[in-house]
Design a protein around this motif. Structure first.
Motif, PDB file in Angstrom:
ATOM      1  N   TYR A  82       0.838  -1.194   0.000  1.00 33.88           N
ATOM      2  CA  TYR A  82       0.000   0.000   0.000  1.00 33.88           C
ATOM      3  C   TYR A  82       0.878   1.251   0.000  1.00 33.88           C
ATOM      4  O   TYR A  82       2.087   1.190   0.195  1.00 33.88           O
ATOM      5  CB  TYR A  82      -0.923   0.005   1.216  1.00 33.88           C
ATOM      6  CG  TYR A  82      -0.220   0.251   2.535  1.00 33.88           C
ATOM      7  CD1 TYR A  82      -0.030   1.545   3.019  1.00 33.88           C
ATOM      8  CD2 TYR A  82       0.258  -0.809   3.309  1.00 33.88           C
ATOM      9  CE1 TYR A  82       0.622   1.780   4.223  1.00 33.88           C
ATOM     10  CE2 TYR A  82       0.905  -0.592   4.507  1.00 33.88           C
ATOM     11  CZ  TYR A  82       1.087   0.703   4.962  1.00 33.88           C
ATOM     12  OH  TYR A  82       1.741   0.924   6.138  1.00 33.88           O
ATOM     13  N   VAL A  83       0.266   2.413  -0.230  1.00 35.50           N
ATOM     14  CA  VAL A  83       0.989   3.677  -0.163  1.00 35.50           C
ATOM     15  C   VAL A  83       0.188   4.648   0.701  1.00 35.50           C
ATOM     16  O   VAL A  83      -1.037   4.661   0.660  1.00 35.50           O
ATOM     17  CB  VAL A  83       1.212   4.269  -1.580  1.00 35.50           C
ATOM     18  CG1 VAL A  83      -0.112   4.619  -2.255  1.00 35.50           C
ATOM     19  CG2 VAL A  83       2.133   5.480  -1.529  1.00 35.50           C
ATOM     20  N   SER A  84       0.880   5.426   1.501  1.00 36.20           N
ATOM     21  CA  SER A  84       0.219   6.466   2.288  1.00 36.20           C
ATOM     22  C   SER A  84       0.306   7.784   1.525  1.00 36.20           C
ATOM     23  O   SER A  84       1.396   8.252   1.202  1.00 36.20           O
ATOM     24  CB  SER A  84       0.873   6.625   3.665  1.00 36.20           C
ATOM     25  OG  SER A  84       0.252   7.709   4.367  1.00 36.20           O
ATOM     26  N   LEU A  85      -0.861   8.373   1.254  1.00 36.39           N
ATOM     27  CA  LEU A  85      -0.915   9.674   0.608  1.00 36.39           C
ATOM     28  C   LEU A  85      -1.478  10.720   1.569  1.00 36.39           C
ATOM     29  O   LEU A  85      -2.106  11.695   1.166  1.00 36.39           O
ATOM     30  CB  LEU A  85      -1.742   9.597  -0.677  1.00 36.39           C
ATOM     31  CG  LEU A  85      -1.143   8.697  -1.774  1.00 36.39           C
ATOM     32  CD1 LEU A  85      -2.021   8.695  -3.020  1.00 36.39           C
ATOM     33  CD2 LEU A  85       0.278   9.132  -2.133  1.00 36.39           C
ATOM     34  N   LEU A  86      -1.216  10.499   2.852  1.00 39.48           N
ATOM     35  CA  LEU A  86      -1.512  11.508   3.865  1.00 39.48           C
ATOM     36  C   LEU A  86      -0.327  12.460   3.960  1.00 39.48           C
ATOM     37  O   LEU A  86       0.826  12.031   3.970  1.00 39.48           O
ATOM     38  CB  LEU A  86      -1.735  10.861   5.231  1.00 39.48           C
ATOM     39  CG  LEU A  86      -3.102  10.258   5.537  1.00 39.48           C
ATOM     40  CD1 LEU A  86      -3.077   9.613   6.912  1.00 39.48           C
ATOM     41  CD2 LEU A  86      -4.192  11.309   5.476  1.00 39.48           C
ATOM     42  N   THR A  87      -0.585  13.751   4.041  1.00 39.50           N
ATOM     43  CA  THR A  87       0.486  14.730   4.151  1.00 39.50           C
ATOM     44  C   THR A  87       0.170  15.727   5.254  1.00 39.50           C
ATOM     45  O   THR A  87      -0.960  15.818   5.732  1.00 39.50           O
ATOM     46  CB  THR A  87       0.665  15.502   2.834  1.00 39.50           C
ATOM     47  OG1 THR A  87      -0.552  16.195   2.524  1.00 39.50           O
ATOM     48  CG2 THR A  87       1.023  14.568   1.688  1.00 39.50           C
ATOM     49  N   GLY A  88       1.191  16.508   5.629  1.00 34.80           N
ATOM     50  CA  GLY A  88       0.999  17.572   6.594  1.00 34.80           C
ATOM     51  C   GLY A  88       0.983  17.092   8.023  1.00 34.80           C
ATOM     52  O   GLY A  88       1.036  15.897   8.311  1.00 34.80           O
TER      53      GLY A  88
END
Length: 276
Positions: free
Chosen positions: A40-46
């Motif tokens: 999977y990939v995490s595309l959460l930022t900030g």
């Protein structure tokens, strides 16, 4: 698995398209995101704290309960609500990817994107189906999906972001929303002191989507479950009551129930289309 859906993903920083580069996803402006070894990939930022994420214990309980087939009638209904020609599906609040996987089983040429804020859930969703990709994302933020790329958006027992759902759906796309009714898990709600479903939940759900969507269909789904103590512990542990109960106390309450309990499962499924 991400290779099948990367063309539909968007960079969470600049909203540009993403490409697959060995073990990372990257955009033309140089923003990069590592792919976890689980796929999977995490595309959460900030630094902003994301929405509430299910714990490892909640995810394990859900995986066990759904894997045992207790909600099979609902799984079939969700899959049946997906149009035959759909090519790209997404599940906002996908959990373990169970419902997305069942929908993809009925659409041999389609691909899917599982989105959930819980890494524990997304690790399982990453291996739920060979034609789906799994992404850590927060429904309350801009979804890391490109504009107008999704044919069917599933939202099963999950938060709803009407503006974002409308943005990512194609003009003729379908939004499938499933919510529990006030009859769900009767009589366990009373006997175990579980959280009950607010009678106004349906009205709030419709209100949260009315600016961007028109409801085009609605159906009710109710069926009996015969649950032993382990299954009751799982269905309690996978839902919102898990946040408000002590596991040890709940286990003792469950032990006082009959060896088998007849429980009602009760859901409402609504189909929405984007407003013109």
């Amino acid at each position: 698995m991400l290779a099948d859906v990367v063309e539909h993903l968007a960079c969470p920083v600049c909203a540009g398209g993403l490409t697959l580069r060995e073990r990372t996803l990257g955009c033309a402006l140089g923003h990069g995101f590592d792919i976890a070894r689980q796929g999977y990939v995490s595309l959460l930022t900030g630094s902003r704290v994301p929405g509430t994420a299910d714990s490892a214990a909640m995810v394990a309980a859900r995986d066990a309960f759904l894997g045992a087939g207790y909600y099979e009638p609902l799984s079939r209904a969700v899959a049946g609500a997906c149009p035959a020609g759909a090519g790209v599906l997404a599940d906002a609040g996908a959990g373990t990817g169970h419902y997305l996987a069942r929908a993809l089983d009925g659409l041999p040429g389609a691909v899917g994107v599982a989105l959930d804020v819980s890494k524990h859930a997304i690790r399982r969703a990453a291996r739920a189906h060979p034609r789906s990709g799994a992404v850590v994302a927060d429904v309350w933020r801009p979804l890391p999906l490109r504009d107008g790329t999704i044919d069917v958006l599933l939202n099963v027992f999950a938060p709803r972001n009407g503006a974002e759902f409308a943005r990512v759906l194609r003009g003729d796309g379908v939004l499938v929303v499933v919510t529990p009714t006030s009859r769900h898990l009767v009589p366990l709600v009373e006997r175990l002191g579980l959280l009950s479903v607010d009678e106004s939940k349906e009205r709030r759900m419709a209100g949260s989507l009315s600016e961007h969507f028109v409801e085009t269909g609605r159906s009710s789904h109710a069926f009996e479950l015969v649950l032993g103590h382990d299954a009751i512990e799982a269905v309690v542990g996978m839902g919102p009551s898990a946040w408000h109960t002590d596991p040890g106390v709940m286990r003792r309450k469950i032990a006082d129930l009959p060896e088998k309990s007849v429980v009602e499962a009760s859901f409402r499924m609504s189909i929405f289309k984007r407003r013109p």
